[in-house]
Design a protein around this motif. Sequence first.
Motif, PDB file in Angstrom:
ATOM      1  N   ALA A  10       0.976  -1.202   0.185  1.00 47.92           N
ATOM      2  CA  ALA A  10       0.464  -0.150  -0.213  1.00 47.92           C
ATOM      3  C   ALA A  10       0.850   1.521   0.033  1.00 47.92           C
ATOM      4  O   ALA A  10       0.323   2.340   0.282  1.00 47.92           O
ATOM      5  CB  ALA A  10      -0.605   0.354   1.192  1.00 47.92           C
ATOM      6  N   SER A  86      -0.943  -1.416   7.371  1.00 47.68           N
ATOM      7  CA  SER A  86      -1.472  -2.888   6.483  1.00 47.68           C
ATOM      8  C   SER A  86      -1.279  -3.901   6.527  1.00 47.68           C
ATOM      9  O   SER A  86      -2.094  -4.989   6.428  1.00 47.68           O
ATOM     10  CB  SER A  86      -0.235  -2.073   4.909  1.00 47.68           C
ATOM     11  OG  SER A  86      -0.276  -0.748   4.682  1.00 47.68           O
ATOM     12  N   ALA A 106       5.413  -6.332  -1.622  1.00 48.34           N
ATOM     13  CA  ALA A 106       5.822  -6.212  -2.562  1.00 48.34           C
ATOM     14  C   ALA A 106       6.926  -5.742  -3.349  1.00 48.34           C
ATOM     15  O   ALA A 106       6.914  -6.312  -4.591  1.00 48.34           O
ATOM     16  CB  ALA A 106       4.145  -5.760  -2.993  1.00 48.34           C
TER      17      ALA A 106
HETATM   18  O1  C5P Z   1       7.870   1.769   1.911  1.00 50.94           O
HETATM   19  P1  C5P Z   1       9.020   0.837   1.826  1.00 50.94           P
HETATM   20  O2  C5P Z   1       9.921   1.167   1.615  1.00 50.94           O
HETATM   21  O3  C5P Z   1       9.045   0.652   3.078  1.00 50.94           O
HETATM   22  O4  C5P Z   1       7.697  -0.282   1.892  1.00 50.94           O
HETATM   23  C1  C5P Z   1       7.945  -1.545   1.961  1.00 50.94           C
HETATM   24  C2  C5P Z   1       6.546  -2.770   1.937  1.00 50.94           C
HETATM   25  O5  C5P Z   1       5.592  -2.017   2.411  1.00 50.94           O
HETATM   26  C3  C5P Z   1       6.419  -2.400  -0.464  1.00 50.94           C
HETATM   27  O6  C5P Z   1       5.795  -3.422  -0.632  1.00 50.94           O
HETATM   28  C4  C5P Z   1       4.599  -0.699   0.197  1.00 50.94           C
HETATM   29  O7  C5P Z   1       4.300  -1.195  -0.708  1.00 50.94           O
HETATM   30  C5  C5P Z   1       4.688  -1.153   1.856  1.00 50.94           C
HETATM   31  N1  C5P Z   1       4.281  -0.442   2.713  1.00 50.94           N
HETATM   32  C6  C5P Z   1       2.303  -0.657   2.602  1.00 50.94           C
HETATM   33  N2  C5P Z   1       1.497   0.586   3.750  1.00 50.94           N
HETATM   34  C7  C5P Z   1       1.854   1.234   4.139  1.00 50.94           C
HETATM   35  C8  C5P Z   1       4.040   1.708   3.642  1.00 50.94           C
HETATM   36  C9  C5P Z   1       4.546   1.045   2.984  1.00 50.94           C
HETATM   37  O8  C5P Z   1       2.063  -2.116   2.193  1.00 50.94           O
HETATM   38  N3  C5P Z   1       0.944   2.752   4.348  1.00 50.94           N
END
Ligand code: C5P
Length: 233
Positions: A10, A86, A106
């Motif tokens: 997300a 998330s 992801a």
């Molecule tokens: O921002 P970062 O690279 O650390 O994100 C790691 C994973 O967490 C990514 O797959 C991203 O889509 C997910 N994520 C999420 N919800 C958020 C922020 C990040 O699922 N609000």
Amino acid sequence: MRTAAVVPAAGRGERLGPGTPKALREVGGVPMLVHAVRTLARARFVDVVVVAAPPGEVAAVAALLADHEVPAEVRIVAGGASRQESVLLAVASLPPDVTAVLVHDAARPLVPVELVDAVATAVREGAEAVVPALPVADTVKVVDPDAGFVVATPDRATLRAIQTPQGFRREVLEAAHAAAGAAVATDDAGLVEALGIKVSVVPGSEEAFKVTRPIDLMLAEALFARRYADGVR
Ligand code: C5P
């Protein structure tokens, strides 16, 4: 033991530049999320995959996954404002008979299925929590971000870069998220450590790197081109 893979997807991916949410950006001609979900679904012990989609994109993600063949049951929930939220929302939606959970970003579309199997196996064999780890190439220093000075230089031999998938007994992951409340960790194992529970380590994979900056996209494209040339899909 039924195992679920939870995929936080997300994030906006702002460090990658403006545009489509990161997980939906294509590498090797396919959205990153689809690569990640396919690999998780191909793993030996993964029975169900739950994706935390960007809140405004749940229908789009459902359509995307329906368009691409995925060899397992996939569910989609709306993600939250942080990665932690998330994951929490996805775990809360798991069927009651799931007793082991893998959490996989992801944004790590090249994760080898062997790494997913290794993490799932460690949980099946009794680990409460397990993370893939790689030695670090750079010297890592602790700095005071305000003053701009170095505070300490931990011994590099004891440092590891931690990847996903991270594996957990479901109860342990749920207890860790419940205890965290407003406290923030950058990975799920960090919340488990805060409970005083031991987190095991398995060897990570260079291919499980996280696509974060534009240069990571270039590396991912090059690696997918090589996989496709080798006939790997
Ligand atoms: O921002 P970062 O690279 O650390 O994100 C790691 C994973 O967490 C990514 O797959 C991203 O889509 C997910 N994520 C999420 N919800 C958020 C922020 C990040 O699922 N609000």
